[in-house]
Scaffold this motif. Structure first.
Motif, mmCIF file in Angstrom:
data_model
loop_
_atom_site.group_PDB
_atom_site.id
_atom_site.type_symbol
_atom_site.label_atom_id
_atom_site.label_comp_id
_atom_site.label_asym_id
_atom_site.label_seq_id
_atom_site.Cartn_x
_atom_site.Cartn_y
_atom_site.Cartn_z
ATOM 1 N N VAL A 1 0.209 10.078 4.245
ATOM 2 C CA VAL A 1 0.916 9.237 5.211
ATOM 3 C C VAL A 1 2.230 9.920 5.556
ATOM 4 N N ASN A 2 2.461 10.123 6.842
ATOM 5 C CA ASN A 2 3.721 10.713 7.299
ATOM 6 C C ASN A 2 4.753 9.621 7.491
ATOM 7 N N LEU A 3 5.929 9.803 6.922
ATOM 8 C CA LEU A 3 6.941 8.748 6.880
ATOM 9 C C LEU A 3 8.301 9.301 7.283
ATOM 10 N N ASP A 4 9.132 8.385 7.753
ATOM 11 C CA ASP A 4 10.558 8.648 7.925
ATOM 12 C C ASP A 4 11.304 7.799 6.908
ATOM 13 N N LEU A 5 12.284 8.402 6.262
ATOM 14 C CA LEU A 5 13.048 7.731 5.202
ATOM 15 C C LEU A 5 14.514 7.679 5.579
ATOM 16 N N THR A 6 15.098 6.494 5.411
ATOM 17 C CA THR A 6 16.543 6.325 5.584
ATOM 18 C C THR A 6 17.124 5.742 4.309
ATOM 19 N N VAL A 7 18.186 6.376 3.811
ATOM 20 C CA VAL A 7 18.871 5.895 2.604
ATOM 21 C C VAL A 7 20.311 5.569 2.987
ATOM 22 N N ARG A 8 20.703 4.322 2.696
ATOM 23 C CA ARG A 8 22.059 3.866 2.997
ATOM 24 C C ARG A 8 22.799 3.541 1.707
ATOM 25 N N ILE A 9 24.100 3.887 1.679
ATOM 26 C CA ILE A 9 24.998 3.489 0.593
ATOM 27 C C ILE A 9 25.955 2.482 1.204
ATOM 28 N N ILE A 10 25.902 1.226 0.712
ATOM 29 C CA ILE A 10 26.585 0.128 1.390
ATOM 30 C C ILE A 10 27.546 -0.548 0.430
ATOM 31 N N SER A 11 28.721 -0.870 0.922
ATOM 32 C CA SER A 11 29.716 -1.609 0.144
ATOM 33 C C SER A 11 29.273 -3.060 0.005
ATOM 34 N N ILE A 12 29.239 -3.551 -1.219
ATOM 35 C CA ILE A 12 28.922 -4.966 -1.440
ATOM 36 C C ILE A 12 30.049 -5.847 -0.929
ATOM 37 N N ARG A 13 31.278 -5.326 -1.015
ATOM 38 C CA ARG A 13 32.451 -6.122 -0.606
ATOM 39 C C ARG A 13 32.554 -6.262 0.906
ATOM 40 N N HIS B 1 20.206 1.530 -0.603
ATOM 41 C CA HIS B 1 19.133 0.846 0.127
ATOM 42 C C HIS B 1 18.289 1.884 0.853
ATOM 43 N N ALA B 2 16.969 1.805 0.681
ATOM 44 C CA ALA B 2 16.063 2.759 1.315
ATOM 45 C C ALA B 2 15.014 2.028 2.141
ATOM 46 N N VAL B 3 14.675 2.613 3.273
ATOM 47 C CA VAL B 3 13.645 2.074 4.167
ATOM 48 C C VAL B 3 12.702 3.204 4.541
ATOM 49 N N ILE B 4 11.406 2.941 4.491
ATOM 50 C CA ILE B 4 10.431 3.915 4.986
ATOM 51 C C ILE B 4 9.701 3.334 6.194
ATOM 52 N N PRO C 1 0.807 -1.232 0.000
ATOM 53 C CA PRO C 1 0.000 0.000 0.000
ATOM 54 C C PRO C 1 0.834 1.274 0.000
ATOM 55 N N VAL C 2 1.950 1.252 0.719
ATOM 56 C CA VAL C 2 2.912 2.342 0.645
ATOM 57 C C VAL C 2 4.264 1.710 0.360
ATOM 58 N N ALA C 3 4.866 2.048 -0.769
ATOM 59 C CA ALA C 3 6.115 1.416 -1.193
ATOM 60 C C ALA C 3 7.122 2.478 -1.580
ATOM 61 N N VAL C 4 8.398 2.146 -1.405
ATOM 62 C CA VAL C 4 9.473 3.035 -1.808
ATOM 63 C C VAL C 4 10.204 2.411 -2.992
#
Length: 865
Positions: free
Chosen positions: A694-706, A761-764, A654-657
């Motif tokens: 809908v009020n949301l908090d968003l976190t965006v991470r940049i992550i090393s695959i290695r 990677h993003a999380v709401i 219903p709510v997707a990022v």
């Protein structure tokens, strides 16, 4: 006399018509049935679903078959009033001649029609009923020859004999199903006795635009003598409380009708938008008979308006624009008589569990069982139903038109009170046949009679006859000329109507990473093939020597044209390939899941906002299979979900990022592969089907695959508002930055080298609860090093499994079986974000898993101490 019904479902026997030997008659299964099932039950043929057995049973299609039974005359009523006894056939497949006590009472040539024959004067104390079924294939070939002077029978998919036969077209085989051309009494047979019978009850309902009232007409069709009463009572009730009732006269044609008006009706909504309220509509004729149907009140509109992208195509239900995310539906079995009501309900419930709210019933199968449509009513699934024409140039000679008119009227009458049935479409891909063979088509010519004289006479059926029937039988129903279709423009035109996007897999074989460039106003078909889980493969292909990719049995089972060539292309373009069965199965599943992930999230992004709906819906080809096989289905024949099913479910939350990066080619001759393992910029958006902000908090991470470590501080955005029923664009062309401060300024890309590949990677979250996440990986995945992922497992209960990783994991898949039910599968796992799944129907220690780059293709879960 009160109405009574007497099933004729047992005591049947059958034989091959040209076999008159003493022991030729064999016991049939309970009716409904089909000849293949009866032969199988008697041990006369091998199981057509196993190995190469389909080939050894094809002879059945060229034979004529006879079914017969005996039954006692039902007890005659003591009442003095005249009674009627009807013999009812809900479906005969297909060319059937019926005799009762030696008298021919019916000839039928249309599988989709039901028949009612009064037999009051023919019944004896003991009665003999016999049905002869001629070969549909042989009769089809005869009809082609008889009408070849007036029509050219062009056909895609299998042979031309199917085109003039009003029968499920997939019985001739399709590019996902076997050639199993059936015959037999495929729907119930029974006797009905009555003095007066309510044949039908229905309504024509208009919900006002303010949704505060609805009005219209109620109807009942009454058969019989009406000697005691010529009146019928029509009523509407909700939860047992009558909200409207009127007794009215039955006219000389057996029709009773009355106007009605209700204020403040409770409306029926698709799942996620409101309740699925249903009222009981009933017609009663004294003490003789009554008939009731569950109905729903809803206001439906197909919005086709000119805009910046061409002309819109989306649905509005009760004033709410609805993004139609779902699946195309084929018959759930090659032998439809064995699909139970519970099996239909299980299928539809599975759709809702996967956040899907539209099923498109494809035009090469059947007019689906009411138990399926009932389930859609109950669960809130919208139904797009094709009339039964697919991939051909169909004729219009008079007897054929007469048959399809009867067929269409019966279908519309059967389903018109189902609130889930949203729209009828004239056919499937028949205008693509018109294009392929350059048949006559002048959209500006509006004379239906001239269409009949053209080389594409079926236009008369789709643009004149069928819409006329729909209008007459269900005035408020929606109709679409065919699928795909857009105001007479080329069927591939993405600016109008619906499209079938087959440049993924078929056609140009675009890479699935190009999905964002391949959308349309409504994508009513697209797909990617994959193998089912290993249990399904091994049960269908019984020899271990054949259980490997490229074996004779594996190739035979996949009916898609150029199947292995296309599948291998998509696998090898994206992955380092292992060719053992488990590894290759997993890779095909990840390809399919990645295609679904990219297609649904990017095309849902195009839902946009009110007044700017670039894409109104996405329907995968296909939800289901009709036999155990490898195909485009996202759930296999046994209702075992492939990873792609879960990918769709996540994209339709219903709510997707969603996150995307510009497509970069790596397959052209001089493409530079350097830099493909990292990013410079990305887009991020939130798609919401909620009708409120809908009020949301968003976190965006940049992550090393290695290393699995964040290469910069996470970006955090608090109190983002996801706009109601819209796509909210949060970041556009956002630079991957070297610090949180720089990230907020959206400039200066972080200087990550080729040796430091990353994911975004993003999380709401809402009120601290995770609603959705998305991960953007460099493409192609085969250029990445997935060694040493540090996967561990723990369990706090026998039904819950927690998975942790030290470094990012792609395409983690647990082998599902018919006994195993998982809350999620086919997912990515991110360091610091444990994945928790619920497991039903088996022990956690029995689960096997793999992931992209796993050193083992199938390994048991081992819980940490």
């Amino acid at each position: 006399m009160a109405f009574s019904k007497h099933p004729l479902d047992s005591g049947w026997e059958f034989r091959q018509k040209d076999d008159d030997s003493a022991n030729s008659w064999l016991p049939a299964r309970r009716i409904p049935s089909e000849v293949h099932l009866d032969l199988l039950a008697n041990g006369k043929i091998p199981d057509p679903f196993l190995d190469l057995n389909e080939l050894s049973v094809r002879w059945i299609a060229d034979k004529d078959w006879v079914y017969r039974t005996q039954f006692a005359q039902p007890k005659k009523p003591a009442a003095s009033e005249p009674t009627v006894t009807d013999l009812v056939f809900e479906g005969l497949d297909t060319f059937a001649t019926v005799s009762l006590n030696g008298t021919e009472i019916l000839k039928s040539d249309n599988m989709f029609l039901s028949h009612r024959v009064e037999v009051s004067k023919l019944l004896q104390d003991q009665n003999f009923l016999e049905i002869t079924f001629d070969s549909a294939r042989m009769r089809g070939l005869q009809l082609v020859e008889e009408h070849s002077h007036e029509h050219t029978f062009y056909v895609r998919q299998t042979e031309v004999s199917r085109i003039p036969v009003r029968k499920a077209q997939y019985h001739w085989g399709w590019d996902w199903g076997p050639i199993l051309t059936t015959a037999g009494p495929w729907r119930p047979i029974y006797l009905e006795q009555y003095t007066v019978r309510v044949a039908d009850v229905w309504a024509q309902i208009n919900v006002n635009s303010d949704l505060k009232s609805c009005s219209g007409l109620l109807f009942a069709k009454v058969d019989g003598g009406y000697t005691a009463s010529r009146k019928a009572t029509l009523s509407i009730a909700l939860d047992g409380e009558t909200v409207f009732e009127k007794t009215c006269d039955v006219d000389e044609n057996g029709l009773a009708q009355t106007e009605f008006n209700l204020s403040q009706p409770k409306l029926w909504y698709p799942h996620g938008y409101g309740t699925q309220t249903r009222y009981a509509l009933m017609a009663t004729v004294s003490s003789y008979d009554k008939k009731s149907k569950l109905i729903g009140f809803r206001r439906t509109e197909l919005i086709q308006e000119k805009d910046d992208y061409g002309k819109s195509f989306y649905f509005r239900i009760n004033g709410i624009d609805v993004f139609a995310g779902g699946s195309c539906w084929i018959p759930a079995d090659s032998f439809v008589s064995q699909i139970s009501g519970q099996r239909y309900h299980d299928w539809m419930k599975l759709m809702i569990e996967g956040n899907q709210i539209m099923a498109r019933v494809w035009g090469g199968g059947i007019y689906e069982a009411e138990s399926m449509i009932d389930a859609c009513d109950e669960l809130g699934i919208l139904v797009w139903h094709d009339f039964q024409f697919a991939c051909g140039s169909y004729p219009t000679y008079p007897s054929y038109l007469e048959s399809i008119e009867q067929e269409a009227r019966e279908a519309v009458r059967r389903y018109r009170m189902h609130p889930s049935l949203l729209i009828w479409a004239g056919s499937n891909e028949d205008y693509q046949v018109q294009e392929r063979y350059q048949l006559d088509y002048n959209y500006e010519d509006k004379d239906p009679q001239s269409w009949l004289r053209s080389s594409f006479p079926a236009r008369y059926t789709y643009e004149y006859l069928l819409p006329k029937i729909v209008k007459e039988e269900d005035p408020f129903a929606l109709y679409h000329a065919t699928s795909p279709w857009g105001d007479g423009k080329p069927t591939a035109d993405p600016t109008v109507g619906d499209i079938h996007q087959w440049n993924i897999w078929h056609g140009a074989m675009n890479r699935y990473q190009e999905c964002s460039e391949l959308g349309g106003r409504f994508v009513s078909e697209f797909g990617m093939e994959a193998y089912p889980h290993l249990e399904t493969i091994r049960n269908a292909i019984t020899s271990p020597r054949q259980q490997h990719p490229g074996s004779m049995a594996m190739d035979f089972r996949n009916k898609a044209i150029d199947h292995e060539r296309r599948m291998a292309t998509y696998v090898t373009e994206n992955f380092l390939v292992k060719y053992d069965l488990a590894s290759y199965t997993h890779l095909t599943q990840v390809v399919q899941a990645e295609t679904m992930h990219m297609a649904y999230k990017t095309w849902r992004r195009d839902w946009g906002r009110e007044g700017s709906r670039k894409c109104g819906g996405v329907l995968v080809w296909q939800l289901n299979d009709c036999w155990p096989t490898m195909s485009w289905a996202v759930v296999d024949y046994h209702l075992v979900k492939k990873p792609a099913y879960y990918a769709i479910s996540r994209a339709l939350e219903p709510v997707a990022v969603g996150i995307s990066t510009p497509y970069r080619d790596w397959t052209s001759g001089h493409a530079d592969p350097r830099g493909l393992t990292t990013f410079e910029k990305f887009d991020l958006w939130i798609a919401s089907s909620k009708v409120h902000p809908v009020n949301l908090d968003l976190t965006v991470r940049i992550i090393s695959i290695r290393t699995g470590e964040d290469v910069q501080q996470p970006m955090r955005h608090y109190a983002i508002t996801a706009l109601p029923n819209s796509t909210t664009e949060v970041l556009r062309h956002h630079a991957v930055a070297s610090s949180e401060k720089e990230a907020s300024k959206i400039h200066q890309p972080y200087n990550i080298t080729q040796d430091e590949p990353i994911i975004i990677h993003a999380v709401i979250k809402a009120e601290g609860k995770v609603l959705a996440s998305d991960t953007c990986w460099p493409q192609p995945l085969k250029y990445l090093d997935f060694s040493d992922r540090g996967v561990t497992f723990k369990s706090t209960s026998p039904t819950q499994l927690t998975i942790s990783v030290s470094r990012p994991v792609k395409g983690f898949v647990i082998e599902e079986t018919r006994a195993t039910k998982l809350s999620d599968n086919g997912f990515d796992i991110i360091p610091g974000e444990d994945r928790v799944i619920n497991v039903e129907g088996g022990g956690i220690d029995d689960l096997k898993y793999t992931y992209v780059g796993s050193p083992e293709s199938s390994v048991h879960v081992k819980l940490s101490a």
